[in-house]
Design a protein around this motif. Structure first.
Motif, PDB file in Angstrom:
ATOM      1  N   SER A  95       0.843  -1.197   0.000  1.00  0.00           N
ATOM      2  CA  SER A  95       0.000   0.000   0.000  1.00  0.00           C
ATOM      3  C   SER A  95       0.877   1.244   0.000  1.00  0.00           C
ATOM      4  O   SER A  95       1.635   1.479   0.948  1.00  0.00           O
ATOM      5  CB  SER A  95      -0.917   0.012   1.225  1.00  0.00           C
ATOM      6  N   THR A  96       0.775   2.050  -1.043  1.00  0.00           N
ATOM      7  CA  THR A  96       1.595   3.263  -1.126  1.00  0.00           C
ATOM      8  C   THR A  96       1.097   4.364  -0.196  1.00  0.00           C
ATOM      9  O   THR A  96       1.768   5.387  -0.043  1.00  0.00           O
ATOM     10  CB  THR A  96       1.614   3.798  -2.566  1.00  0.00           C
ATOM     11  N   SER A  97      -0.049   4.170   0.431  1.00  0.00           N
ATOM     12  CA  SER A  97      -0.563   5.186   1.358  1.00  0.00           C
ATOM     13  C   SER A  97       0.061   5.064   2.742  1.00  0.00           C
ATOM     14  O   SER A  97      -0.044   5.977   3.559  1.00  0.00           O
ATOM     15  CB  SER A  97      -2.087   5.078   1.470  1.00  0.00           C
ATOM     16  N   ILE A  98       0.715   3.936   3.018  1.00  0.00           N
ATOM     17  CA  ILE A  98       1.384   3.729   4.301  1.00  0.00           C
ATOM     18  C   ILE A  98       2.708   4.476   4.303  1.00  0.00           C
ATOM     19  O   ILE A  98       3.387   4.582   3.282  1.00  0.00           O
ATOM     20  CB  ILE A  98       1.627   2.228   4.548  1.00  0.00           C
ATOM     21  N   SER A  99       3.097   4.995   5.471  1.00  0.00           N
ATOM     22  CA  SER A  99       4.397   5.645   5.582  1.00  0.00           C
ATOM     23  C   SER A  99       5.080   5.219   6.868  1.00  0.00           C
ATOM     24  O   SER A  99       4.465   5.194   7.935  1.00  0.00           O
ATOM     25  CB  SER A  99       4.253   7.169   5.564  1.00  0.00           C
ATOM     26  N   TYR A 100       6.369   4.882   6.745  1.00  0.00           N
ATOM     27  CA  TYR A 100       7.187   4.526   7.904  1.00  0.00           C
ATOM     28  C   TYR A 100       8.186   5.629   8.244  1.00  0.00           C
ATOM     29  O   TYR A 100       9.106   5.407   9.024  1.00  0.00           O
ATOM     30  CB  TYR A 100       7.944   3.224   7.625  1.00  0.00           C
ATOM     31  N   GLY A 101       7.978   6.813   7.678  1.00  0.00           N
ATOM     32  CA  GLY A 101       8.933   7.897   7.856  1.00  0.00           C
ATOM     33  C   GLY A 101       8.659   8.776   9.046  1.00  0.00           C
ATOM     34  O   GLY A 101       8.823   9.994   8.971  1.00  0.00           O
ATOM     35  N   HIS A 102       8.243   8.187  10.142  1.00  0.00           N
ATOM     36  CA  HIS A 102       7.874   8.968  11.315  1.00  0.00           C
ATOM     37  C   HIS A 102       8.766   8.590  12.488  1.00  0.00           C
ATOM     38  O   HIS A 102       8.574   7.572  13.115  1.00  0.00           O
ATOM     39  CB  HIS A 102       6.403   8.728  11.679  1.00  0.00           C
TER      40      HIS A 102
END
Length: 412
Positions: A296-303
């Motif tokens: 899923s490209t809507s997920i982000s791990y950049g936090h």
């Protein structure tokens, strides 16, 4: 502190981020001890305390002066069992530092690693993002060098102490590429120390700059992106921490980013891929490996932040969060291949953010994070209501490469 001690002061809901961050430092100090043996009672318990912002004060005490205004702490333990912590007061605010020589029961506030700031209320060009590292071998004094990096207005400060944090030698030019942000630091041997950082002027490229003389000079710089992954620059990544395996001298730089070159033009793609840049030549060159790519490209791990740690057998662990759950993957072949992600947090930590990890003997992994029972599936943690009660959580797995789900979790 032993694993069977009771919690004297359970962590309550705190109205300020910095208070939670500094209390977290006390909790993390159990990790190296807990990795030595499994808890006999089947549970873990912690004692929490604030830390002083003025040099020379030991905490906890009964004087009411164990408090500070710092945030985003870092902590390390040397091979002699001493703990060192650092934390930031913000740009121009200077960096705080602490030392414990009794297994984390008490912390002495050290003079600031920034030479222009002897106390947290004095001016220093530094005081931004901070990280801390300790050497893996002793220096000529028979002690382990301690290194603190701190973001300044124009560069990355690196401070070195060869006497257990009593005094510091400052190098205000730890970064060789200008326009820096979010430095991380790692060390090995008696005198090698490396700093990684974003270079905003180089479109958020990630550089790793190394010193072989305990931080006096930083003469070697490598790009964390190999020729096949230069597209990860161009503001397509979020930097994670840096680690060095002292056994084989491999350097590991963690990050999150987009998954393919084609996604660099995507306007709504999150940083849904976790990456590890691996150097086998001391930081001269790196090879980039995908740890996990969420379909899923809507997920982000950049936090804040992907985290990497290495155990004594050379196994690598990557910890990452999607602002809801916390996951880890492991590699037993120096980062070439990776296990499928395993969720770490359990109820009541329905939200888990800001992870940090420490690895000990083979397969032994400790992870801490900020967690709350609140989760609505709509808002990011930055926009959670004030009624959301945040705690520091600790999880331990003594079989992390063979039994990924075998975590024990407690709240401090």
């Amino acid at each position: 502190m032993t694993e069977s001690e009771n919690i004297e002061n359970p962590l309550r809901h705190l109205s300020t981020t910095f208070s939670l961050a500094l209390l977290m430092m006390i909790v993390i100090t159990v990790s190296p001890i807990a990795l030595v043996k499994a808890p006999t009672s089947g549970t873990l318990a912690f004692t929490t305390s604030g830390l002083a912002g003025t040099a020379g004060i030991t905490c906890p005490n009964s004087n009411g002066n164990c408090y500070n205004n710092a945030a985003e702490p870092a902590i390390r333990a040397d091979a002699a069992g001493n703990f060192y912590g650092s934390s930031e007061n913000g740009l121009t605010g200077g960096t705080d530092a602490w030392r414990s020589t009794d297994g984390g029961l008490h912390y002495l506030t050290l003079v600031s690693p920034n030479s222009a700031s002897a106390a947290s209320n004095q001016f220093s060009p530094a005081g931004g993002d901070t990280d801390l590292a300790v050497a893996s071998q002793t220096n000529l004094n028979g002690l382990y060098n301690v290194y603190v990096t701190s973001l300044a207005l124009t560069n990355v400060y690196v401070s070195t102490s060869s006497d257990g944090g009593n005094t510091w030698l400052l190098n205000p030019t730890g970064a060789s590429v200008p326009g820096d942000d979010r430095p991380w630091i790692a060390a090995e041997g008696s005198s090698k120390v490396c700093v990684s950082y974003h270079s905003i002027t180089a479109t958020n490229d990630i550089f790793v700059t190394c010193s072989n003389d305990a931080g006096l000079t930083f003469a070697q710089t490598g790009n964390a992106f190999d020729a096949n992954h230069l597209w990860l620059a161009g503001f397509q990544n979020a930097i994670g921490n840096l680690a060095i395996d002292p056994a084989n001298h491999y350097i590991y730089q963690s990050l999150s980013g987009v998954a393919t070159a084609a996604e660099t033009t995507c306007t709504n793609c999150g940083l849904h891929a976790v990456w590890l840049a691996v150097s086998t030549d001391g930081g001269l060159t790196f090879t980039d490996h995908a740890v996990y790519i969420n379909p899923s490209t809507s997920i982000s791990y950049g936090h804040q932040f992907v985290n990497v740690s290495v155990d004594n057998a050379g196994n690598i662990y990557i910890i990452f969060t999607d602002d809801h759950n916390l996951y880890y993957s492991f590699s037993t072949d120096h980062g070439t291949t990776w296990s499928s992600p395993t969720q770490v947090n359990k109820t009541p930590s329905n939200t888990a953010i800001f992870p940090w990890s420490t690895a000990g003997g083979a397969g032994k992994l400790d992870i801490v994070w900020y967690g709350t029972s609140y989760y609505d599936g709509k808002n990011t943690p930055d926009n959670y209501p004030m009624s959301a009660a945040w705690y520091v959580y600790f999880a331990q797995n003594l079989q992390a490469t063979t039994n990924p789900a075998n975590f024990t979790q407690v709240a401090a």
